[in-house]
Design an enzyme around this catalytic site. Sequence first.
Site, short mmCIF file in Angstrom:
data_model
loop_
_atom_site.label_atom_id
_atom_site.label_comp_id
_atom_site.label_asym_id
_atom_site.label_seq_id
_atom_site.Cartn_x
_atom_site.Cartn_y
_atom_site.Cartn_z
N HIS A 1 -27.48 -29.08 -11.68
CA HIS A 1 -27.93 -30.02 -10.66
C HIS A 1 -26.79 -30.58 -9.82
CE1 HIS A 1 -31.97 -30.87 -12.96
NE2 HIS A 1 -31.91 -29.66 -12.43
N ASN B 1 -26.89 -32.67 -16.06
CA ASN B 1 -26.19 -33.91 -15.73
C ASN B 1 -25.14 -33.66 -14.65
OD1 ASN B 1 -27.75 -34.97 -17.74
ND2 ASN B 1 -26.15 -34.90 -19.30
N CYS C 1 -21.36 -31.75 3.48
CA CYS C 1 -21.91 -32.09 4.79
C CYS C 1 -23.36 -31.62 4.85
CB CYS C 1 -21.09 -31.42 5.88
SG CYS C 1 -21.82 -31.67 7.51
N ASP D 1 -22.58 -35.81 -14.20
CA ASP D 1 -21.55 -36.81 -14.50
C ASP D 1 -20.19 -36.22 -14.88
OD1 ASP D 1 -21.95 -35.98 -17.20
OD2 ASP D 1 -23.39 -37.59 -17.55
N ARG E 1 -23.87 -44.90 -9.18
CA ARG E 1 -23.86 -44.00 -10.34
C ARG E 1 -22.46 -43.41 -10.56
NH1 ARG E 1 -28.43 -39.81 -9.60
NH2 ARG E 1 -27.59 -39.11 -11.58
N SER F 1 -36.00 -34.68 -21.17
CA SER F 1 -37.45 -34.86 -21.29
C SER F 1 -38.19 -33.56 -21.03
CB SER F 1 -37.92 -35.94 -20.30
OG SER F 1 -37.55 -35.57 -18.99
N TYR G 1 -25.95 -43.39 -5.17
CA TYR G 1 -25.05 -42.42 -5.82
C TYR G 1 -23.66 -43.01 -6.04
CZ TYR G 1 -28.39 -38.69 -5.97
OH TYR G 1 -29.48 -37.93 -6.31
N CYS H 1 -23.05 -28.69 8.09
CA CYS H 1 -22.25 -27.46 8.02
C CYS H 1 -21.96 -27.06 6.57
CB CYS H 1 -20.96 -27.60 8.83
SG CYS H 1 -19.70 -28.61 8.03
N GLY I 1 -31.36 -33.96 -25.43
CA GLY I 1 -31.49 -35.15 -24.59
C GLY I 1 -32.11 -34.92 -23.24
P1 OAD Z 1 -34.83 -37.91 -18.55
O1 OAD Z 1 -34.48 -39.32 -18.21
O2 OAD Z 1 -36.10 -37.36 -17.99
O3 OAD Z 1 -34.96 -37.74 -20.13
C1 OAD Z 1 -33.96 -38.21 -20.99
C2 OAD Z 1 -34.33 -37.76 -22.39
O4 OAD Z 1 -33.28 -38.15 -23.24
C3 OAD Z 1 -35.60 -38.41 -22.95
O5 OAD Z 1 -36.40 -37.38 -23.54
C4 OAD Z 1 -35.09 -39.36 -24.03
O6 OAD Z 1 -35.98 -39.45 -25.15
C5 OAD Z 1 -33.81 -38.67 -24.45
N1 OAD Z 1 -32.77 -39.54 -25.00
C6 OAD Z 1 -32.49 -40.84 -24.75
N2 OAD Z 1 -31.41 -41.24 -25.43
C7 OAD Z 1 -30.99 -40.17 -26.15
C8 OAD Z 1 -29.89 -39.94 -27.05
N3 OAD Z 1 -29.02 -40.90 -27.36
N4 OAD Z 1 -29.78 -38.71 -27.61
C9 OAD Z 1 -30.65 -37.71 -27.30
N5 OAD Z 1 -31.68 -37.86 -26.46
C10 OAD Z 1 -31.85 -39.08 -25.88
O7 OAD Z 1 -33.58 -37.01 -18.16
P2 OAD Z 1 -33.50 -35.45 -17.91
O8 OAD Z 1 -34.42 -34.70 -18.81
O9 OAD Z 1 -32.06 -35.09 -17.89
O10 OAD Z 1 -32.75 -34.19 -11.77
O11 OAD Z 1 -34.05 -35.37 -16.43
C11 OAD Z 1 -34.05 -34.11 -15.82
C12 OAD Z 1 -33.76 -34.25 -14.35
O12 OAD Z 1 -34.66 -35.19 -13.76
C13 OAD Z 1 -32.40 -34.83 -14.02
O13 OAD Z 1 -31.35 -33.88 -14.04
C14 OAD Z 1 -32.60 -35.32 -12.64
C15 OAD Z 1 -33.89 -36.05 -12.87
O14 OAD Z 1 -34.62 -36.33 -11.80
C16 OAD Z 1 -32.32 -34.26 -10.51
O15 OAD Z 1 -31.75 -35.24 -10.07
C17 OAD Z 1 -32.56 -33.01 -9.73
#
Ligand code: OAD
Length: 262
Positions: free
Chosen positions: A123, A106, A131, A108, A74, A193, A71, A134, A191
Amino acid sequence: MADTPAFPPDLLDALRRARHVAVLTGAGGSAESGIPTFREAQTGLWARFSPEELATPAAFARDPRLVWEWYAWRRGLVRAAEPNPAHRALAALEGLVPRLTLITQNVDGLHARAGSADPIELHGSLARARCRSCHAVYAEWEEAGEPPPRCSRCGDLLRPDVVWFGETLPRDLLGRAVEAALGCDVFLSVGTSGLVEPAASLPRLALERGAPVAVVNPEVPGRPAPPLYALRGRAGEVLPALLRAAWGEAPGRGPGPPMRGQ
Ligand code: OAD
Protein backbone atom coordinates in the site's frame (compact mmCIF):
# COMPACT_ATOMS: atom_id res chain seq x y z
CA MET A 1 -0.20 -15.10 26.15
CA ALA A 2 1.76 -17.40 28.46
CA ASP A 3 5.52 -17.68 27.97
CA THR A 4 5.31 -21.14 26.40
CA PRO A 5 1.88 -21.34 24.79
CA ALA A 6 0.88 -24.64 23.22
CA PHE A 7 1.10 -24.14 19.48
CA PRO A 8 -0.33 -26.88 17.25
CA PRO A 9 2.53 -29.39 16.74
CA ASP A 10 1.69 -29.87 13.05
CA LEU A 11 1.98 -26.11 12.48
CA LEU A 12 5.37 -26.07 14.22
CA ASP A 13 6.48 -29.03 12.07
CA ALA A 14 5.30 -27.29 8.91
CA LEU A 15 7.24 -24.16 9.88
CA ARG A 16 10.42 -26.10 10.60
CA ARG A 17 10.15 -27.98 7.29
CA ALA A 18 9.08 -24.98 5.18
CA ARG A 19 11.32 -23.90 2.33
CA HIS A 20 9.29 -20.75 1.74
CA VAL A 21 7.22 -18.88 4.34
CA ALA A 22 4.98 -15.99 3.32
CA VAL A 23 3.76 -13.41 5.83
CA LEU A 24 1.09 -10.75 5.39
CA THR A 25 0.92 -8.01 8.00
CA GLY A 26 -1.71 -5.37 8.66
CA ALA A 27 -2.18 -2.49 11.04
CA GLY A 28 -2.43 -4.83 14.05
CA GLY A 29 1.25 -5.68 13.54
CA SER A 30 2.15 -2.07 14.35
CA ALA A 31 -0.49 -1.56 17.06
CA GLU A 32 2.00 -2.37 19.82
CA SER A 33 4.26 0.39 18.45
CA GLY A 34 1.44 2.83 19.22
CA ILE A 35 0.21 3.29 15.63
CA PRO A 36 -3.61 3.26 15.58
CA THR A 37 -5.21 0.59 13.40
CA PHE A 38 -7.67 1.64 10.72
CA ARG A 39 -10.83 0.17 12.08
CA GLU A 40 -10.33 1.21 15.67
CA ALA A 41 -11.25 4.69 16.87
CA GLN A 42 -9.01 7.53 15.77
CA THR A 43 -7.88 9.99 18.35
CA GLY A 44 -8.24 13.71 18.99
CA LEU A 45 -8.49 15.99 16.02
CA TRP A 46 -9.15 13.13 13.63
CA ALA A 47 -11.78 11.27 15.65
CA ARG A 48 -14.59 12.58 13.47
CA PHE A 49 -13.08 11.34 10.20
CA SER A 50 -12.98 7.77 9.01
CA PRO A 51 -9.96 6.67 6.95
CA GLU A 52 -12.37 5.77 4.16
CA GLU A 53 -13.32 9.46 3.96
CA LEU A 54 -9.72 10.64 3.82
CA ALA A 55 -7.86 7.95 1.92
CA THR A 56 -9.45 8.49 -1.48
CA PRO A 57 -8.58 10.42 -4.64
CA ALA A 58 -11.93 12.22 -4.34
CA ALA A 59 -11.07 13.44 -0.82
CA PHE A 60 -7.74 14.79 -2.05
CA ALA A 61 -9.40 16.53 -4.99
CA ARG A 62 -12.00 18.05 -2.64
CA ASP A 63 -9.70 19.09 0.21
CA PRO A 64 -6.00 18.40 -0.45
CA ARG A 65 -4.88 20.24 2.66
CA LEU A 66 -7.07 18.13 4.98
CA VAL A 67 -5.84 14.88 3.44
CA TRP A 68 -2.18 16.00 3.43
CA GLU A 69 -2.42 17.01 7.11
CA TRP A 70 -3.97 13.68 8.11
CA TYR A 71 -1.03 11.91 6.51
CA ALA A 72 1.39 14.38 8.12
CA TRP A 73 -0.14 13.49 11.50
CA ARG A 74 0.31 9.80 10.77
CA ARG A 75 3.89 10.41 9.56
CA GLY A 76 4.61 12.13 12.89
CA LEU A 77 3.23 9.14 14.82
CA VAL A 78 5.41 6.78 12.83
CA ARG A 79 8.55 8.88 13.28
CA ALA A 80 8.06 8.80 17.04
CA ALA A 81 7.37 5.05 17.05
CA GLU A 82 9.76 2.12 17.36
CA PRO A 83 9.47 -1.37 15.88
CA ASN A 84 7.89 -3.76 18.37
CA PRO A 85 8.62 -7.45 19.12
CA ALA A 86 6.35 -8.52 16.24
CA HIS A 87 8.47 -6.62 13.71
CA ARG A 88 11.64 -7.96 15.29
CA ALA A 89 10.36 -11.56 15.30
CA LEU A 90 9.56 -11.31 11.57
CA ALA A 91 13.01 -9.89 10.88
CA ALA A 92 14.51 -12.81 12.84
CA LEU A 93 12.34 -15.30 10.93
CA GLU A 94 14.31 -14.40 7.79
CA GLY A 95 17.31 -16.09 9.35
CA LEU A 96 15.38 -19.20 10.34
CA VAL A 97 13.76 -20.27 7.07
CA PRO A 98 15.35 -20.74 3.65
CA ARG A 99 13.06 -18.14 2.05
CA LEU A 100 10.72 -15.56 3.54
CA THR A 101 8.43 -13.23 1.65
CA LEU A 102 7.17 -10.44 3.89
CA ILE A 103 4.16 -8.62 2.50
CA THR A 104 2.75 -5.65 4.39
CA GLN A 105 -0.28 -3.44 4.03
CA ASN A 106 1.35 -0.98 6.42
CA VAL A 107 2.85 2.25 5.17
CA ASP A 108 4.90 2.93 8.30
CA GLY A 109 8.28 1.44 7.31
CA LEU A 110 8.62 -0.34 10.67
CA HIS A 111 9.47 -3.74 9.14
CA ALA A 112 12.53 -2.29 7.43
CA ARG A 113 13.51 -0.42 10.59
CA ALA A 114 13.35 -3.74 12.49
CA GLY A 115 15.77 -5.27 9.99
CA SER A 116 13.55 -7.03 7.43
CA ALA A 117 15.48 -7.01 4.18
CA ASP A 118 12.88 -6.46 1.49
CA PRO A 119 9.31 -6.05 2.72
CA ILE A 120 6.76 -5.77 -0.09
CA GLU A 121 4.92 -2.56 0.81
CA LEU A 122 1.68 -3.26 -1.02
CA HIS A 123 0.00 0.00 0.00
CA GLY A 124 2.99 2.30 -0.44
CA SER A 125 4.95 4.31 2.10
CA LEU A 126 4.41 7.40 4.22
CA ALA A 127 8.08 8.17 3.70
CA ARG A 128 7.44 9.13 0.07
CA ALA A 129 5.31 11.70 -1.73
CA ARG A 130 4.52 11.84 -5.42
CA CYS A 131 3.19 14.42 -7.80
CA ARG A 132 -0.47 13.89 -8.63
CA SER A 133 0.15 14.95 -12.23
CA CYS A 134 3.61 13.94 -13.42
CA HIS A 135 4.03 11.10 -10.84
CA ALA A 136 7.56 12.21 -9.85
CA VAL A 137 8.37 10.48 -6.55
CA TYR A 138 10.02 12.32 -3.65
CA ALA A 139 11.74 10.98 -0.53
CA GLU A 140 12.20 14.57 0.72
CA TRP A 141 10.22 17.72 0.19
CA GLU A 142 9.91 21.26 1.54
CA GLU A 143 7.03 21.78 3.97
CA ALA A 144 7.16 25.60 3.74
CA GLY A 145 3.98 27.42 2.68
CA GLU A 146 0.42 26.25 2.28
CA PRO A 147 0.18 22.44 2.36
CA PRO A 148 0.38 20.25 0.37
CA PRO A 149 3.84 21.02 -1.03
CA ARG A 150 4.31 21.36 -4.76
CA CYS A 151 6.20 19.30 -7.30
CA SER A 152 9.50 20.95 -8.17
CA ARG A 153 9.23 19.61 -11.74
CA CYS A 154 5.72 20.54 -12.81
CA GLY A 155 4.35 22.65 -9.95
CA ASP A 156 1.27 20.54 -9.22
CA LEU A 157 0.42 19.19 -5.76
CA LEU A 158 2.30 16.38 -4.03
CA ARG A 159 0.25 13.59 -2.49
CA PRO A 160 1.38 10.77 -0.20
CA ASP A 161 2.84 7.84 -2.18
CA VAL A 162 0.27 5.41 -0.82
CA VAL A 163 -2.58 3.47 -2.36
CA TRP A 164 -6.01 4.98 -1.77
CA PHE A 165 -9.41 3.34 -1.90
CA GLY A 166 -10.43 2.95 -5.50
CA GLU A 167 -6.83 2.87 -6.76
CA THR A 168 -4.99 -0.17 -8.05
CA LEU A 169 -1.95 -1.63 -6.35
CA PRO A 170 1.45 -1.50 -8.09
CA ARG A 171 1.26 -4.47 -10.42
CA ASP A 172 4.80 -5.74 -9.82
CA LEU A 173 4.38 -5.74 -6.03
CA LEU A 174 1.00 -7.46 -6.19
CA GLY A 175 2.47 -10.02 -8.61
CA ARG A 176 5.26 -10.86 -6.18
CA ALA A 177 2.75 -11.16 -3.31
CA VAL A 178 0.45 -13.47 -5.28
CA GLU A 179 3.39 -15.59 -6.38
CA ALA A 180 4.48 -15.97 -2.75
CA ALA A 181 0.96 -16.88 -1.61
CA LEU A 182 0.71 -19.52 -4.34
CA GLY A 183 4.20 -20.92 -3.80
CA CYS A 184 4.72 -20.84 -0.03
CA ASP A 185 4.70 -23.81 2.33
CA VAL A 186 3.29 -21.84 5.29
CA PHE A 187 1.43 -18.52 5.32
CA LEU A 188 1.16 -16.26 8.38
CA SER A 189 -1.55 -13.59 8.41
CA VAL A 190 -0.70 -11.08 11.14
CA GLY A 191 -2.86 -8.27 12.51
CA THR A 192 -5.16 -7.67 9.59
CA SER A 193 -8.94 -7.55 9.50
CA GLY A 194 -8.86 -9.10 6.02
CA LEU A 195 -11.45 -6.63 4.78
CA VAL A 196 -9.47 -4.86 2.07
CA GLU A 197 -8.80 -6.53 -1.27
CA PRO A 198 -6.67 -7.71 -2.92
CA ALA A 199 -4.46 -8.31 0.15
CA ALA A 200 -7.35 -10.11 1.86
CA SER A 201 -7.28 -12.82 -0.83
CA LEU A 202 -3.64 -13.76 -0.28
CA PRO A 203 -4.21 -16.17 2.66
CA ARG A 204 -7.10 -17.71 0.73
CA LEU A 205 -4.82 -18.37 -2.25
CA ALA A 206 -2.31 -20.07 0.05
CA LEU A 207 -5.05 -22.22 1.62
CA GLU A 208 -6.37 -23.21 -1.80
CA ARG A 209 -2.86 -24.42 -2.69
CA GLY A 210 -2.85 -26.53 0.49
CA ALA A 211 -0.45 -24.41 2.58
CA PRO A 212 -1.20 -24.14 6.30
CA VAL A 213 -2.33 -20.62 7.19
CA ALA A 214 -1.93 -19.26 10.72
CA VAL A 215 -3.88 -16.14 11.70
CA VAL A 216 -2.22 -14.07 14.45
CA ASN A 217 -4.82 -11.71 15.88
CA PRO A 218 -6.59 -11.23 19.23
CA GLU A 219 -9.87 -11.47 17.29
CA VAL A 220 -10.25 -14.52 15.09
CA PRO A 221 -13.89 -15.34 14.42
CA GLY A 222 -15.19 -18.90 14.57
CA ARG A 223 -13.30 -22.12 15.21
CA PRO A 224 -10.87 -22.56 12.35
CA ALA A 225 -9.74 -26.11 11.60
CA PRO A 226 -6.39 -27.19 10.13
CA PRO A 227 -4.90 -26.24 7.74
CA LEU A 228 -6.25 -22.92 9.06
CA TYR A 229 -4.97 -22.09 12.55
CA ALA A 230 -6.01 -19.29 14.91
CA LEU A 231 -3.15 -18.00 17.08
CA ARG A 232 -5.21 -15.66 19.22
CA GLY A 233 -3.26 -12.89 20.89
CA ARG A 234 -1.16 -9.82 20.29
CA ALA A 235 1.37 -10.16 17.50
CA GLY A 236 4.18 -8.84 19.72
CA GLU A 237 3.61 -11.75 22.09
CA VAL A 238 2.49 -14.55 19.77
CA LEU A 239 5.23 -14.22 17.14
CA PRO A 240 8.25 -14.33 19.48
CA ALA A 241 6.60 -17.26 21.31
CA LEU A 242 6.00 -19.04 18.00
CA LEU A 243 9.66 -18.70 17.01
CA ARG A 244 10.70 -19.95 20.42
CA ALA A 245 8.35 -22.94 20.16
CA ALA A 246 9.49 -23.84 16.63
CA TRP A 247 13.23 -23.13 16.83
CA GLY A 248 13.94 -22.50 20.50
CA GLU A 249 14.87 -18.91 19.89
CA ALA A 250 13.30 -15.52 19.72
CA PRO A 251 14.57 -12.00 19.18
CA GLY A 252 15.68 -10.23 22.30
CA ARG A 253 15.52 -13.40 24.41
CA GLY A 254 17.90 -16.14 25.38
CA PRO A 255 21.60 -16.07 24.55
CA GLY A 256 23.05 -13.33 22.40
CA PRO A 257 22.39 -9.61 22.34
CA PRO A 258 18.81 -8.33 22.04
CA MET A 259 17.85 -7.20 18.55
CA ARG A 260 17.21 -3.52 18.09
CA GLY A 261 15.38 -1.39 15.57
CA GLN A 262 17.72 0.58 13.34
P1 OAD B 1 -7.57 -2.96 10.31
O1 OAD B 1 -7.63 -1.75 11.18
O2 OAD B 1 -8.72 -3.21 9.38
O3 OAD B 1 -7.43 -4.27 11.19
C1 OAD B 1 -6.48 -4.37 12.21
C2 OAD B 1 -6.54 -5.79 12.73
O4 OAD B 1 -5.51 -5.91 13.70
C3 OAD B 1 -7.84 -6.15 13.45
O5 OAD B 1 -8.27 -7.43 12.97
C4 OAD B 1 -7.45 -6.24 14.92
O6 OAD B 1 -8.18 -7.27 15.62
C5 OAD B 1 -6.00 -6.64 14.81
N1 OAD B 1 -5.15 -6.26 15.94
C6 OAD B 1 -5.24 -5.20 16.79
N2 OAD B 1 -4.22 -5.18 17.66
C7 OAD B 1 -3.45 -6.27 17.36
C8 OAD B 1 -2.22 -6.78 17.89
N3 OAD B 1 -1.59 -6.20 18.91
N4 OAD B 1 -1.72 -7.92 17.34
C9 OAD B 1 -2.34 -8.52 16.29
N5 OAD B 1 -3.48 -8.07 15.75
C10 OAD B 1 -4.03 -6.95 16.27
O7 OAD B 1 -6.18 -2.88 9.51
P2 OAD B 1 -5.75 -3.61 8.18
O8 OAD B 1 -6.32 -4.99 8.10
O9 OAD B 1 -4.28 -3.44 8.06
O10 OAD B 1 -5.52 0.42 3.33
O11 OAD B 1 -6.45 -2.70 7.10
C11 OAD B 1 -6.22 -3.00 5.75
C12 OAD B 1 -6.16 -1.75 4.94
O12 OAD B 1 -7.34 -0.97 5.17
C13 OAD B 1 -5.05 -0.79 5.32
O13 OAD B 1 -3.81 -1.10 4.72
C14 OAD B 1 -5.56 0.49 4.77
C15 OAD B 1 -6.95 0.42 5.33
O14 OAD B 1 -7.86 1.20 4.76
C16 OAD B 1 -5.30 1.52 2.61
O15 OAD B 1 -5.06 2.60 3.13
C17 OAD B 1 -5.32 1.29 1.14
